[in-house]
Scaffold this motif. Structure first.
Motif, short mmCIF file in Angstrom:
data_model
loop_
_atom_site.label_atom_id
_atom_site.label_comp_id
_atom_site.label_asym_id
_atom_site.label_seq_id
_atom_site.Cartn_x
_atom_site.Cartn_y
_atom_site.Cartn_z
N GLY A 1 4.85 8.92 1.22
CA GLY A 1 4.19 8.61 2.59
C GLY A 1 3.06 7.31 1.32
N TYR A 2 3.45 7.32 0.34
CA TYR A 2 2.41 5.90 -0.38
C TYR A 2 3.81 4.75 -1.69
CZ TYR A 2 -0.72 10.24 -0.30
OH TYR A 2 -1.72 11.26 0.28
N MET A 3 2.76 4.18 -1.18
CA MET A 3 3.42 3.00 -1.58
C MET A 3 2.48 2.19 -2.73
SD MET A 3 3.37 0.47 2.05
CE MET A 3 4.03 -1.29 1.16
N LYS A 4 3.39 0.86 -3.49
CA LYS A 4 3.06 0.04 -4.35
C LYS A 4 2.17 -1.24 -3.67
CE LYS A 4 5.95 1.18 -8.54
NZ LYS A 4 4.39 1.59 -9.36
N ILE A 5 0.93 -1.60 -4.04
CA ILE A 5 0.75 -2.79 -3.78
C ILE A 5 0.87 -4.16 -5.34
CG2 ILE A 5 -1.39 -4.20 -3.53
CD1 ILE A 5 -2.53 -1.95 -2.04
N ASP A 6 1.48 -5.18 -5.14
CA ASP A 6 1.76 -5.45 -6.72
C ASP A 6 0.29 -6.20 -7.26
OD1 ASP A 6 4.57 -6.27 -6.12
OD2 ASP A 6 3.78 -8.88 -4.56
N GLY A 7 0.80 -5.67 -8.09
CA GLY A 7 -1.46 -6.71 -9.28
C GLY A 7 -2.02 -4.81 -9.39
N MET A 8 -1.59 -3.95 -8.76
CA MET A 8 -2.12 -2.55 -8.75
C MET A 8 -1.57 -1.65 -9.16
SD MET A 8 -4.63 -2.48 -5.46
CE MET A 8 -5.76 -1.42 -6.21
N GLN A 9 -2.67 -0.74 -10.04
CA GLN A 9 -1.45 0.86 -10.51
C GLN A 9 -1.10 2.04 -10.15
OE1 GLN A 9 -3.99 2.65 -13.86
NE2 GLN A 9 -1.89 3.30 -14.96
N GLY A 10 0.07 2.38 -10.10
CA GLY A 10 0.52 3.54 -9.64
C GLY A 10 0.53 3.21 -7.46
N CYS A 11 0.89 3.42 -6.82
CA CYS A 11 0.86 4.18 -5.27
C CYS A 11 -0.48 4.20 -4.97
CB CYS A 11 1.90 4.82 -4.88
SG CYS A 11 2.97 4.89 -6.50
N PRO A 12 -1.34 3.42 -5.34
CA PRO A 12 -2.46 3.17 -3.84
C PRO A 12 -2.27 2.84 -2.40
CG PRO A 12 -2.43 0.72 -5.23
CD PRO A 12 -0.85 1.71 -5.12
N ALA A 13 -1.86 2.39 -1.79
CA ALA A 13 -1.56 2.02 -0.18
C ALA A 13 -0.33 3.15 0.44
CB ALA A 13 -0.91 0.99 0.24
#
Length: 795
Positions: free
Chosen positions: A82-94
């Motif tokens: 249910g979550y995904m990555k965002i370039d330049g950000m740690q973890g899977c905030p989206a």
């Protein structure tokens, strides 16, 4: 501080409530988040088996072992469902954008299923309105599908492929927490059932296909990615057995046992189904014997059935499961292979039926309850069973009989024992076979067991041990069809010699035996009962002069105290002592004996027993090479102290001038039985009733038989009635009735409590007086009735 505590408590409480409705899958996922929290938000830690594409949200056990099914696993960090990555950000905030089921299939990587949805015209349905659950096979799952089946589906996409995809769908949204273990749900293909299992390790299966990515929410339902394509089930386990030619032997056992019909009824079963080749591996005659015995065939059949569905994909490590037979089996895994009781025997796994799952195995598992008693022996008892067969004793163990084997472990048989004459060895083995079946919980202290060699073996039960004669039982007792087997540490060697015979026949104990006689204690060595003697050899008295020996013998009370300190009531063999701790025994002298078992060696008061467990008919001897002495008893005689200090070097004896030893009453270690027989001429009927109370010590009798009766004084009322049959009643007050009717002799028995000469004399006088005062025969009337004097009235 109080506010901080309440805040913490509220957080914990809310967290508990939040997870109260969580499934095992959700809990494992939650722990995976915790393990990956350093990687950033919404990251889950997984384990992937090296050399495969298999990934797991693993249990703590697998995580800390760093392995799954015995194979090394590496740690991966991925976005939680249910979550995904965002370039330049740690973890899977989206959060993954929500879409209909068709679009969600691409999101979770099930592109083959998405493509087949296009080809089969399912796309319109799963893009449109509704609430569905789609168990979507992964791309790898389609690749693993049988090529013939796969091509058949693709050759008829509008019917066969569409039906297959509908079988993967449920017409309502079901999250993993809604998928309960053992439930069935209706699929969207002709309402055919899907079998759901939700295991405690977090694994969720559908018709034994594992959910590898769950709870991907869609606008019109939810997608769960599974690791294989599932096919429809309609047959029961019974149907499969009856239709499969390679299971004809199993079918015969199932019919004989009446268990086959059970597998045709609704339920949740796992069957380990042995093939015909598996039955062919059995020793000659075993299958025929089992088929001829309904109880054994039922036990065999039920031992292969679990009362739960255990899919292979749910096995991540070893687990123990109950069988219908009542015992357990261990089901585990070794890489891709399933093991049963530690053996790789599964040749085909996960044959799903309407009432369970079948795993075809190439070995027959015979439970103990279906085995003959000799078949129960394990790998550590093969020497015993081989000898039983070689010496012709196996033929004595009839299938219809019941026996108990007291089987020593292999290392108990020394080379000298194996070189023993075969006739003597056969007698030894016969004393390890009992004439009836006795299981562990039927054994009790003081029990006598009759062997095939007509010997009686004594049972001793201790805090942590059950022993027979000189040998204690090891773990691993088993109960079979016609008997039980118990594994023992040593060869059992019963003795028929008493303590006195054993000592008299061994020159090592000549000095101790001389001292026993000088102390007037020789009778104790023949006493019936159970005794433990720590007996010093002649080496313990080295250096004593003849004069010193005479000094030791001269003080009878002191000598009795010293010798009786070596004796205690009860039979305590070496292995019966709890190892590593102090076992306290009370000696007949009254002092304490401190016994330890260290590395299979017995120590008493720190003195090593050079030869433990010398068994006798009335106890056991532990041979020591030092004289024992109670540390808390002072010595007041200078000569005796000098002698004892010469013999005892391992502790300092107390000296208190003028101190004397206490006399030890003979009743504390022996009791005599004496019987007095009085000749009486036959006369007409005598009616005499005598009642009296006497202190109890001994029983007086003709001859010289001496027998222990009691250990503590009691009061007994003795009644003699000269008519009818003897009757003895026992209660708090013992009443003994002796009845005589015109007999040529009368035997009186009286039990006494102190052993004093005065009591014996008093009893003998009483008996003599009674004989003199015995009433004369009554005169009879003409009709034969006895004449009686008329009653006199007294003023």
């Amino acid at each position: 501080m109080r506010i901080l505590f309440l805040s913490s408590f509220a957080i914990i409480l809310l967290s508990a409530l939040d997870h109260a409705d969580c499934s095992a899958y959700d809990k494992i996922l939650f722990h995976s988040r915790i393990r990956a929290q350093k990687e950033g938000p919404n990251v889950c830690a997984l384990q992937q088996v090296l050399g495969t594409k298999k990934k797991y949200f693993s249990t703590c056990r697998n995580w800390y072992q760093g392995a799954i099914c015995g194979k090394k696993a590496v740690v991966l960090y991925e976005c939680c469902p249910g979550y995904m990555k965002i370039d330049g950000m740690q973890g899977c905030p989206a959060v993954v954008p929500i879409d209909h089921i068709y679009g969600t299939l691409e999101t979770v990587g099930a592109t083959s299923t998405q493509d087949y949805s296009d080809k089969s015209d399912l796309r319109k349905e799963i893009e449109g309105p509704g609430s569905f659950t789609f168990f979507a096979p992964s791309n790898e799952a389609w690749d693993l599908l049988n090529p013939e089946i796969h091509s058949g589906l693709l050759s008829n996409v509008n019917i066969e492929l569409l039906n297959a995809l509908h079988y993967h769908m449920v017409n309502k949204r079901m999250m993993t927490k809604d998928l309960k273990n053992g439930m069935t749900v209706k699929s969207m293909y002709n309402n055919q059932n899907l079998l759901i299992n939700h295991y405690s390790n977090g694994i969720v299966t559908v018709n034994c296909a594992r959910v590898i990515h769950g709870n991907q929410i869609a606008t019109n339902g939810v997608v769960h990615v599974i690791d294989r394509v599932i096919t429809g089930v309609g047959n029961t386990i019974q149907d499969f057995i009856e239709a499969e030619d390679d299971l004809s032997s199993l079918r015969a056992v199932g019919i004989t046992s009446d268990v086959l019909d059970t597998l045709g009824k609704p339920g949740h079963y796992t069957l380990f189904a042995p093939t015909n080749n598996a039955f062919a591996k059995l020793p000659r005659g075993v299958l025929e014997r089992i088929l001829g015995d309904k109880v054994a065939s039922e036990a065999l059949m039920k031992y292969h059935i679990l009362n739960s569905v255990q899919c292979s994909e749910a096995i991540m490590a070893g687990g123990v499961y109950d069988t219908l037979e009542g015992s357990t089996v261990e089901m585990g895994c070794d890489g891709d292979s399933i093991t049963v009781n530690g053996v790789k025997m599964v040749k085909q796994k996960d044959i799903v039926t309407s009432n369970g799952v079948i795993h075809l195995v190439d070995e027959v598992m015979i439970p103990d309850s279906a085995k003959q008693v000799l078949e129960l022996a394990g790998s550590q008892q093969t020497t015993f069973t081989d000898l039983v067969a070689q010496l012709g004793l196996a033929a004595s163990l009839k299938p219809e009989g019941e026996y108990t084997l007291l089987a020593p472990q292999n290392r108990a048989f020394s080379d000298d024992t194996l070189r023993t004459d075969q006739r003597a060895l056969k007698l030894i083995l016969q004393n390890h076979i009992l004439k009836k079946k006795i299981v562990v919980n039927e054994l009790y202290n003081g029990q006598n067991l009759e062997t095939l060699g007509n010997k009686n073996l004594r049972v001793f039960v201790y805090r942590n041990s059950v022993c027979v004669e000189n040998s204690c039982m090891l773990r691993g007792s088993k109960e079979g069809r016609n008997g039980a087997i118990h594994m023992f540490r040593k060869i059992i060697r019963p003795s028929e010699n008493s303590l006195v015979d054993t000592l008299s026949q061994d020159k090592r104990f000549s000095i101790f035996l001389t001292l026993i006689e000088s102390a007037g204690l020789k009778n104790i060595l023949t006493e019936k009962g159970a005794w433990t003697f720590f007996i010093p050899t002649n080496d313990a008295f080295k250096g004593l002069t003849d004069a010193e020996m005479e000094t030791l013998k001269r003080d009878k009370t002191a000598l009795q105290n010293i010798l009786l300190y070596h004796l205690t009531r009860g039979t305590f063999i070496g292995d019966g002592f709890e190892p590593g701790v102090t076992n306290i025994l009370k000696s007949i002298q009254g002092g304490k004996l401190m016994v330890k078992l260290i590395n299979d060696t017995v120590f008493v008061n720190g003195v090593q027993a050079k030869e433990p467990d010398l068994m006798t008919a009335n106890g056991v001897i532990h041979v020591v090479d030092k004289l024992l002495f109670p540390a808390d008893v002072p010595v007041g005689n200078d000569q005796l102290l000098e002698i004892l200090n010469k013999l005892i070097k391992y502790f300092q004896i107390k000296y208190v001038r003028g101190s004397t030893f206490k006399e030890i009453p003979s009743t504390s270690y022996t009791t005599k039985i004496i019987t007095k027989v009085i000749e009486v001429k036959p006369q007409s009927e005598i009616h005499t009733i005598i009642e009296e109370e006497v202190p109890i010590t001994r029983v007086i009798g003709g001859g010289q038989s001496v027998q222990k009766i009691i250990q503590e004084p009691q009061i007994t009322t003795i009644t003699k009635v000269t008519e009818g049959e003897p009757e003895i009643k026992t209660a708090t007050e013992t009443r003994i009735s002796k009845i005589i009717q015109g007999a040529p002799e009368i035997k009186y028995t009286k039990i006494i409590a102190t052993g004093s000469a005065t009591d014996e004399e008093q009893l003998m006088k009483l008996l003599e007086k009674e004989t003199q005062e015995r009433p004369r025969p009554l005169k009879k009337a003409k009709d034969g009735r006895p004449l009686r004097k008329p009653k006199q009235n007294h003023p």
